[in-house]
Design a protein around this motif. Structure first.
Motif, PDB file in Angstrom:
ATOM      1  N   SER A  71      -3.392   0.582  -3.492  1.00  0.00           N
ATOM      2  CA  SER A  71      -3.216  -0.855  -2.738  1.00  0.00           C
ATOM      3  C   SER A  71      -3.314  -2.133  -3.768  1.00  0.00           C
ATOM      4  N   ILE A 119      -1.078   6.782   8.513  1.00  0.00           N
ATOM      5  CA  ILE A 119      -1.928   6.163   7.335  1.00  0.00           C
ATOM      6  C   ILE A 119      -3.222   6.495   7.306  1.00  0.00           C
ATOM      7  N   ASN A 120      -3.935   7.073   6.408  1.00  0.00           N
ATOM      8  CA  ASN A 120      -5.363   7.472   6.463  1.00  0.00           C
ATOM      9  C   ASN A 120      -6.066   5.952   6.466  1.00  0.00           C
ATOM     10  N   GLU A 132     -11.744   7.451   2.342  1.00  0.00           N
ATOM     11  CA  GLU A 132     -10.779   7.811   3.362  1.00  0.00           C
ATOM     12  C   GLU A 132     -11.794   8.450   4.754  1.00  0.00           C
ATOM     13  N   GLY A 134      -5.626   9.483  -3.055  1.00  0.00           N
ATOM     14  CA  GLY A 134      -4.757   9.509  -1.845  1.00  0.00           C
ATOM     15  C   GLY A 134      -4.362   8.141  -1.593  1.00  0.00           C
ATOM     16  N   TYR A 135      -4.626   6.997  -2.261  1.00  0.00           N
ATOM     17  CA  TYR A 135      -3.809   5.716  -2.113  1.00  0.00           C
ATOM     18  C   TYR A 135      -3.625   4.675  -3.383  1.00  0.00           C
ATOM     19  N   TYR A 180       0.638   5.708   0.229  1.00  0.00           N
ATOM     20  CA  TYR A 180      -0.272   6.773   0.334  1.00  0.00           C
ATOM     21  C   TYR A 180       0.242   7.970  -0.117  1.00  0.00           C
ATOM     22  N   GLN A 196      -6.151   8.931  11.059  1.00  0.00           N
ATOM     23  CA  GLN A 196      -5.007   8.605  10.442  1.00  0.00           C
ATOM     24  C   GLN A 196      -4.324   7.478  11.660  1.00  0.00           C
ATOM     25  N   ASN A 225      -0.225  12.555  -0.853  1.00  0.00           N
ATOM     26  CA  ASN A 225      -0.954  13.781  -0.781  1.00  0.00           C
ATOM     27  C   ASN A 225      -0.606  14.600  -1.683  1.00  0.00           C
ATOM     28  N   THR A 285      -6.240  -0.791   9.320  1.00  0.00           N
ATOM     29  CA  THR A 285      -6.415   0.494   8.540  1.00  0.00           C
ATOM     30  C   THR A 285      -7.691   0.295   7.597  1.00  0.00           C
ATOM     31  N   ASN A 333       0.710  -1.245   0.127  1.00  0.00           N
ATOM     32  CA  ASN A 333       0.147   0.226  -0.010  1.00  0.00           C
ATOM     33  C   ASN A 333       0.795   1.486  -0.110  1.00  0.00           C
TER      34      ASN A 333
END
Length: 796
Positions: A757, A611-612, A603, A754-755, A282, A607, A284, A554, A280
């Motif tokens: 995976s 991690i969100n 999300e 934002g991610y 992440y 956090q 911003n 998460t 994963n």
């Protein structure tokens, strides 16, 4: 082949001995039924012989409803009805001087003839019809040691994923029935424990009529074995294999003049192990902020006991009462370990956690069924009724422990107690020889209390649902044409009581669902059908419960109590060709889903170690157009080689948006305007090596899926089975290997702004099972017929 030969035998004499054009021609019609069951007999042969020469002058074959119509020249005849394994019947016709309708002709089973014939093998593994597909499980060599979930994977257009979720034509929420009834025994956990050896056949309906629930947009009907032979007969199967697999199955029945007792009882033990790996990343504003790598292994010890005990009571030849008791006891002990590494932007490990998950799941299912059937003196008039009581208790006790003190250890207990009562009554009444109607009522009354007790919370939910349904089906049939139109009304009353929050939601829905279908028989080998149906996807407690279920530290799942049902509109066009060695059935379908549910991942704003946290929830995002091509075909190369194949190509065309404000007061908006081509290809190959063994291999290829927020990579896997008959076919031994190349891997990516995976889920071991079956007074001869054997042909 048999149909073609019969038609040639019947038609050629007519051509050779035809009379002059001025001879009057009259129509003779009627219907052929089984004397005991009063069911129509398809492909029965009606023969007219000349009284002087005893030569066949003309003939006909009955259709799927037992009806026949034949043009006969004026004259004197000997007329009779012939059908394999039935006693020949002389018709009360000597002179044809006008149109005749001879009414109903009842044929009786010729038990002595059945005992004498030698059986080789001609029953099709797959029967393709315009309105349904029938898969004969006894022809599948892997059935001895497999579960129902595994055998469903061998059926064209049906797929079962590693979690047991069943899809038909790529779509989930399939209605699975047992003996034509919805049942708690058909949920994923129970199907994994129910042995395939207890099944006679599986029927697949892609466009069910008005007599089925509106939620039944696609139906898989599992017909369990129930002995039909006089006296006592039984079979016993013992299986063992890798990994930690062993089990057994007993089928038994005893039939007398007034009672038929039957039972299927089985036990299974297995230990499938699944591994999962995820990477994963992440972001911003497009820049990496953190990484999380996880490796998991899940050890699932599964024990299952299932038993069906029942009896048919024959009060008269026309009246039957059947009582059935089904019992299932499942016990799953699961343990899992997940190693998590949290990394910074330099991909340096900042912290780790080892998460241990232990869970005990028990499920006890009780089902009692009473079925009543009465056939009136008037041909085709029938009254059926049933009462079912269902009780389904589920208990889950889970414990989660972490090595990292920053994560929360948890203990929680989940319990649900389903109690359901269902009553239905149906009346079929013919009007004339071509038209009839069916009216029916069904009432379903159920409660599902749900309790969740965790380390920090206690949450209870009571869900009750009452549904009253009524339907009317109109049917019209001629020799070439069949039409049905139906209307179903459902009145739903449901109550959801969130006990801990003192909130109660009441929802009442009154809906009407029309349906219609047309089938046209072009000739003996070709037919075409068109159908239309409306339906609904109703709300289930698992969708509505607003309690968070943790998947990992998460990631979590939560239900949505504000979600709305999905309205469904289905259209299907099918062409069917059934020849001597080759058959094919392509279907073009178009389904519209309004207020379509999407499982949205977003999300939360919370956090964990930088991690969100992600949460997944069902949400009505808009509409879905689901349309494509489904092609199923069979080919008999010779007596020792058979193929069954399927091609599915579907366009997934979705429109809609999702918007929510998360816990960090951020507005999350996701766009679901997207098209995605998905599909699959499968091929089942069956080979016979005479006097040695039978062999089959089933290969499936799943096409890649590219959606807006996830991708699933394509994969191919294969399963094989070997079978050899022993002791003059009174016994057989079989070997099945599931996922031969260990390639049944789910490799998918989930992503958003934002991610990203990436995950891979697969079975750690392939499954290998050896099974031995012995039959007592139950040889294979009642299941297979050699149509080429001289003494089995009709006595012309």
């Amino acid at each position: 082949m048999r149909k073609v030969l019969l038609l040639l035998i019947l038609v050629l004499p007519t051509l050779l001995f035809s009379q002059k054009n001025h001879t009057n021609i009259y129509t003779v019609s009627g219907k052929i039924l089984d004397a005991e069951t009063k069911k129509p007999i398809e492909d029965a042969t009606i023969i007219f012989k000349d009284q002087d020469s005893i030569k066949i002058k003309c003939g006909a074959i009955t259709n799927s409803r037992g009806n026949f119509t034949i043009d006969v020249k004026e004259g004197n005849y000997y007329a009779s009805v012939e059908f394999l394994s039935y006693k020949s019947k002389q018709l009360n016709i000597s002179t044809v001087t006008r149109d005749l309708n001879i009414g109903i002709v009842l044929l009786e089973i010729d038990t002595e003839y059945l005992n004498e014939i030698e059986v080789i093998s001609e029953k099709k593994s797959l029967d393709l019809k315009s309105n349904k597909m029938v898969f004969n499980v006894e022809k599948d060599l892997s059935s001895a040691g497999s579960s129902i979930s595994e055998i469903l994977n061998n059926i064209p257009s049906v797929n079962v994923d590693p979690d047991g979720e069943i899809t038909l034509r790529g779509q989930g929420d399939v209605t699975v029935m047992i003996n034509g009834r919805t049942s708690t025994m058909t949920k994923a956990e129970a199907l994994k424990a129910l042995p395939a050896g207890s099944i006679e056949k599986v029927e697949v309906l892609t466009s069910p009529g008005a007599k089925y629930k509106a939620t039944s947009t696609g139906i898989i009907n599992i017909i369990l074995k129930k002995g039909k032979d006089e006296g006592l007969n039984a079979s016993i199967t013992s299986s063992g294999g890798y990994k930690d697999y062993f089990g057994g199955l007993l089928t038994l029945n005893h039939k007398s003049e007034y009672v038929n007792f039957f039972t299927n009882t089985s036990f299974s033990n297995s230990n499938p192990i699944t591994t999962a790996k995820s990477e994963n990343e992440y972001f911003n504003n497009g820049n990496p902020t953190a990484y999380l790598n996880e490796n998991s292994e899940f050890d699932n010890k599964q024990k299952g006991f299932t038993s069906t005990i029942g009896a048919d009571y024959f009060f008269t030849k026309n009246t039957t009462l059947t009582t059935t008791f089904n019992y299932t006891d499942l016990n799953y002990n699961s343990s899992g370990k997940t190693n998590s590494d949290f990394l910074n932007t330099s991909k340096e490990i900042t912290t780790t956690n080892n998460r241990k998950y232990d869970s005990e799941f028990s499920n006890e299912i009780f089902e009692f069924i009473v079925d009543f059937e009465h056939n009136f003196k008037k041909e085709g008039r029938q009254l059926t009724s049933s009462f079912r009581y269902l009780k389904d208790d589920e208990n889950t006790n889970s414990e989660i422990n972490n090595t990292n003190s920053n994560f929360t250890d948890e203990n929680f207990v989940q319990k649900s107690f389903l109690k359901n009562s269902i009553f239905d009554i149906n009346f079929i009444n013919p009007i004339g020889k071509s038209f009839w109607y069916t009216i029916g009522y069904e009432g379903e009354f159920g409660k599902i209390p749900f309790m969740y007790t965790g380390t920090a919370s206690h949450k209870d939910l009571d869900y009750s649902e009452n549904i009253h349904s009524a339907f009317l089906d109109l049917e019209y049939e001629t020799e070439k044409f069949y039409f049905t139109a139906g209307l179903r009304a459902e009145f739903q009353e449901s109550t959801i009581d969130y006990i801990n929050s003192s909130i109660t939601l009441d929802e009442n829905q009154n809906d009407v669902f029309p349906s219609a279908s047309i089938d046209y028989t072009i000739n003996d080998a070709n037919s075409i059908g068109l159908s239309y149906r409306t339906g609904i996807q109703r709300l289930a407690p698992s969708i509505l419960q607003p309690y968070e279920e943790k998947i990992s530290e998460t990631s979590s799942f939560i239900g949505n109590e504000k979600i709305n049902p999905v309205d469904i509109y289905m259209t299907n066009l099918t062409y069917s060709y059934s020849g001597n060695r080759f058959s094919i059935s392509p279907s073009i379908f178009y389904n519209r889903y309004n207020r379509y549910w999407e499982y949205v991942t977003y999300e939360t704003g919370e956090q964990i170690n930088g991690i969100n946290k992600l949460i997944t929830t069902p949400f009505n995002v808009g509409k879905l157009d689901y349309y494509g091509l489904n092609l199923t075909s069979t080919f008999k190369a010779n007596n020792n080689l058979n193929f069954s194949g399927n091609l599915l190509l579907v366009n997934f065309d979705q429109t809609g948006t999702f918007e929510i404000i998360n816990t960090a007061n951020q507005t999350i908006t996701k766009n679901y305007n997207h098209k995605n081509l998905i599909g699959s290809i499968s091929l089942l190959t069956q080979v016979k090596v005479p006097n040695v063994f039978d062999f089959q291999i089933n290969a499936k290829h799943q096409l890649a899926s590219n959606a807006l927020y996830f991708k699933r990579k394509a994969y191919t896997y294969a399963s094989a089975a070997f079978n050899r008959d022993l002791f003059n076919k009174e016994a057989s031994i079989s070997l099945t290997i599931d996922d031969i190349f260990k390639s049944k891997t789910i490799n998918r990516d989930r992503f958003d702004t934002g991610y990203l995976s990436k995950s891979i889920i697969e079975n750690k071991y392939r499954t290998i099972i050896l099974s031995f079956t012995y039959r007592f007074n139950q040889s294979k001869k009642d299941r297979q017929i050699d149509f080429d054997k001289k003494d089995t042909k009709p006595n012309y």
